[in-house]
Structure formats: structure tokens, C-alpha cells
Design a protein around this motif. Sequence first.
Motif, PDB file in Angstrom:
ATOM      1  N   ASN A  43      -0.275  82.515 -35.492  1.00  0.00           N
ATOM      2  CA  ASN A  43       0.679  81.934 -34.997  1.00  0.00           C
ATOM      3  C   ASN A  43       0.234  81.091 -34.298  1.00  0.00           C
ATOM      4  OD1 ASN A  43       2.772  83.378 -36.652  1.00  0.00           O
ATOM      5  ND2 ASN A  43       2.176  85.386 -35.201  1.00  0.00           N
ATOM      6  N   LEU A  44      -0.875  80.766 -33.703  1.00  0.00           N
ATOM      7  CA  LEU A  44      -1.741  80.054 -32.577  1.00  0.00           C
ATOM      8  C   LEU A  44      -2.285  78.924 -33.186  1.00  0.00           C
ATOM      9  CD1 LEU A  44      -3.391  82.205 -29.965  1.00  0.00           C
ATOM     10  CD2 LEU A  44      -1.390  80.716 -29.243  1.00  0.00           C
ATOM     11  N   PHE A  45      -2.892  78.954 -34.505  1.00  0.00           N
ATOM     12  CA  PHE A  45      -3.192  77.645 -35.125  1.00  0.00           C
ATOM     13  C   PHE A  45      -2.412  77.085 -35.995  1.00  0.00           C
ATOM     14  CE2 PHE A  45      -6.937  80.082 -32.522  1.00  0.00           C
ATOM     15  CZ  PHE A  45      -6.860  79.389 -31.670  1.00  0.00           C
ATOM     16  N   ASN A  46      -1.886  77.789 -36.849  1.00  0.00           N
ATOM     17  CA  ASN A  46      -1.137  77.126 -37.951  1.00  0.00           C
ATOM     18  C   ASN A  46       0.535  77.305 -37.808  1.00  0.00           C
ATOM     19  OD1 ASN A  46      -3.375  77.622 -40.004  1.00  0.00           O
ATOM     20  ND2 ASN A  46      -2.474  79.979 -39.971  1.00  0.00           N
ATOM     21  N   LYS A  47       0.923  76.083 -38.553  1.00  0.00           N
ATOM     22  CA  LYS A  47       2.724  75.939 -38.422  1.00  0.00           C
ATOM     23  C   LYS A  47       3.213  76.827 -39.207  1.00  0.00           C
ATOM     24  CE  LYS A  47       1.851  70.483 -37.846  1.00  0.00           C
ATOM     25  NZ  LYS A  47       1.114  69.127 -38.623  1.00  0.00           N
ATOM     26  N   LYS A  48       2.699  77.187 -40.115  1.00  0.00           N
ATOM     27  CA  LYS A  48       3.460  78.591 -40.372  1.00  0.00           C
ATOM     28  C   LYS A  48       2.928  79.529 -39.940  1.00  0.00           C
ATOM     29  CE  LYS A  48       3.502  76.889 -45.298  1.00  0.00           C
ATOM     30  NZ  LYS A  48       2.945  76.979 -47.091  1.00  0.00           N
TER      31      LYS A  48
END
Length: 73
Positions: free
Chosen positions: A52-57
Amino acid sequence: MQYFRAVHPPAGANPLVILLTADKIDYDFTFLLFPVLSGAVILVAIAYIINNLFNKKHWPIYWLALFNNNKES
């Protein structure tokens, strides 16, 4: 496994530890809590934070089918 983007669960080492040391150590019910359950909870927490920190999904899309956070539909 990297090619198919499949994850190998590191918890596969738990049965190996028990089988290889069963004649020396008497395991009881607490072995299921520490390290098995605590390790699984820590792995899910780390996966949740990193995804959840590094992805847009965002992952997971839903929790226990109660809420649907998928904005694409």
C-alpha cells in the motif's frame, strides 16, 4: 517462481524444524502460537504496508468480502 510471480511461503520451514528436532525437543501447543502464528501475522502486516505504500493499486481489494475498495468497477 520469480518468472511466474508466485510467492513461496517461508512457513514451509516450520515442519522441517519439527521433524529434524523432534527426537531432542518436546513441542507443545505454544509452538503454533510462536513462531507459526506470530510469523504469519507479521508477514501479512509487512505485505500490507509495502503493497500500500509503493503501489497505486491497494491490497487487499476487500477484507472478508465485507467491503469492496475496487474503484475500477
